[in-house]
Design a protein around this motif. Structure first.
Motif, PDB file in Angstrom:
ATOM      1  N   LYS A  21       2.757   2.991 -30.500  1.00  0.00           N
ATOM      2  CA  LYS A  21       4.311   2.337 -30.250  1.00  0.00           C
ATOM      3  C   LYS A  21       3.872   0.556 -30.708  1.00  0.00           C
ATOM      4  N   LYS A  22       2.704  -0.101 -30.443  1.00  0.00           N
ATOM      5  CA  LYS A  22       1.588  -1.765 -29.993  1.00  0.00           C
ATOM      6  C   LYS A  22       1.753  -1.032 -32.284  1.00  0.00           C
TER       7      LYS A  22
ATOM      8  N   ALA B 255       5.413  -1.959 -32.946  1.00  0.00           N
ATOM      9  CA  ALA B 255       5.610  -3.976 -32.392  1.00  0.00           C
ATOM     10  C   ALA B 255       4.891  -4.411 -33.146  1.00  0.00           C
ATOM     11  N   SER B 256       4.326  -3.975 -33.623  1.00  0.00           N
ATOM     12  CA  SER B 256       3.163  -4.884 -34.783  1.00  0.00           C
ATOM     13  C   SER B 256       3.764  -5.118 -35.948  1.00  0.00           C
TER      14      SER B 256
ATOM     15  N   TRP C  57       7.190  -7.415 -36.086  1.00  0.00           N
ATOM     16  CA  TRP C  57       6.685  -8.911 -35.744  1.00  0.00           C
ATOM     17  C   TRP C  57       6.488  -8.887 -36.810  1.00  0.00           C
TER      18      TRP C  57
ATOM     19  N   LYS D  19      14.252  -7.951 -34.301  1.00  0.00           N
ATOM     20  CA  LYS D  19      12.672  -8.894 -33.092  1.00  0.00           C
ATOM     21  C   LYS D  19      13.905  -8.054 -31.805  1.00  0.00           C
TER      22      LYS D  19
ATOM     23  N   ALA E 210      11.417  -4.971 -31.976  1.00  0.00           N
ATOM     24  CA  ALA E 210      10.241  -5.510 -31.540  1.00  0.00           C
ATOM     25  C   ALA E 210       9.793  -5.696 -30.779  1.00  0.00           C
ATOM     26  N   GLU E 211      10.821  -6.091 -29.648  1.00  0.00           N
ATOM     27  CA  GLU E 211      10.649  -5.719 -28.033  1.00  0.00           C
ATOM     28  C   GLU E 211      10.882  -4.832 -27.466  1.00  0.00           C
TER      29      GLU E 211
ATOM     30  N   GLU F 130       7.607  -3.136 -27.332  1.00  0.00           N
ATOM     31  CA  GLU F 130       6.885  -3.611 -26.619  1.00  0.00           C
ATOM     32  C   GLU F 130       6.840  -3.360 -24.964  1.00  0.00           C
TER      33      GLU F 130
ATOM     34  N   GLN G  65       8.053  -0.325 -24.418  1.00  0.00           N
ATOM     35  CA  GLN G  65       7.377   1.000 -24.152  1.00  0.00           C
ATOM     36  C   GLN G  65       5.800   0.741 -23.849  1.00  0.00           C
ATOM     37  N   VAL G  66       5.612  -0.238 -24.515  1.00  0.00           N
ATOM     38  CA  VAL G  66       4.197  -0.008 -24.815  1.00  0.00           C
ATOM     39  C   VAL G  66       3.322  -0.221 -23.318  1.00  0.00           C
ATOM     40  N   LYS G  67       4.294  -1.315 -22.310  1.00  0.00           N
ATOM     41  CA  LYS G  67       3.951  -1.949 -21.293  1.00  0.00           C
ATOM     42  C   LYS G  67       4.366  -0.277 -20.060  1.00  0.00           C
TER      43      LYS G  67
END
Length: 195
Positions: A70-71, A74-75, A78, A121, A124-125, A128, A130-132
Motif C-alpha cells: 500500500k505504501k 501511495a507513493s 503522489w 490526492k 493517495a491519502e 496512506e 490503509q498503510v497505517k
C-alpha cells in the motif's frame, strides 16, 4: 539355581521383581508416572502455544507486507499527483503568456488538472491511511506473537524442571515446575486475551 549355576541378583533385577510383585504401584512409580503425565500435558500445551506463536508471527509479516504494498501504491499516487501539478504549472504559464481563444483553452486545462489532482490526492491519502492500519495490525500481531513465545518459554522451562525433578527425585523441584508452568499458562492466557 538351575544346572548348578549361581544366579546373582543385581539391584536392577531386585527393583524389577519388587515392582512386579507390588503391581507396579510403588511410591517411586507413582512419582514417575505423575511427572510423565504432567510432562505430556505440558508438551501438548506447549505445542499449542508454539502453533499460535507461529500463526501470529505470520499474521504480523502479512500485515507488514500489505503495508509495504500500500505504501508503494501511495507513493505512485503522489508521483502521479506531482506529474499533474507540473502539467498544471505549464498550463498556468501558458495562460500567462497567451491571449485570445487559446488562453481560454489553457484555463480549462488548469481547472481540469486541479480536479484530477484532487482525486489523486484523495486516493493517495486513502492508501496512506490503509498503510497505517496495516502497520498497526502488524504491531498488534507481533506483540501477541511475543506473548505466545513467552508462554512457550515458561512451558519449556517447566518441562525441563520436570525432567530434572524426575532424575533427581527431589520433590521440592515440583514446586519450581508448577511455578514455571503456571507462569507459562498465565502468559498464554494474556496472549489469548490479546493483552
Amino acid at each position: 539355581m538351575s544346572g548348578g549355576h549361581f544366579h546373582v541378583h543385581g539391584p536392577h533385577d531386585h527393583a524389577v521383581e519388587h515392582g512386579a510383585s507390588h503391581g507396579g504401584h510403588g511410591d517411586g512409580d507413582n512419582f514417575a508416572s505423575r511427572i510423565a503425565v504432567m510432562t505430556a500435558i505440558l508438551s501438548t500445551v506447549g505445542a499449542l502455544f508454539s502453533f499460535q506463536g507461529g500463526a501470529t508471527q505470520n499474521d504480523a509479516m502479512m500485515f507488514k507486507n500489505s503495508a509495504a504494498i500500500k505504501k508503494t501504491e501511495a507513493s505512485n499516487q503522489w508521483n502521479y499527483y506531482q506529474a499533474k501539478s507540473n502539467k498544471q504549472n505549464l498550463a498556468e504559464l501558458s495562460v500567462a503568456l497567451t491571449e485570445g481563444p487559446k488562453k481560454a483553452e489553457y484555463l480549462k486545462e488548469v481547472e481540469r488538472y486541479k480536479a484530477e489532482k484532487k482525486e489523486i490526492k484523495d486516493a493517495a491519502e486513502k492508501l496512506e491511511a490503509q498503510v497505517k492500519e496495516f502497520e498497526k495490525k502488524s504491531d498488534i500481531a507481533m506483540h501477541q506473537h511475543h506473548r505466545w513465545a513467552q508462554a512457550m518459554t515458561g512451558i519449556q522451562i517447566a518441562i525441563a524442571m520436570a525432567a530434572i525433578t524426575l532424575l533427581t527425585r527431589k520433590r521440592w523441584l515440583n514446586v519450581v515446575t508448577g511455578i514455571s508452568a503456571a507462569g507459562g499458562l498465565i502468559l498464554g492466557g494474556l496472549a489469548l486475551a490479546h493483552i
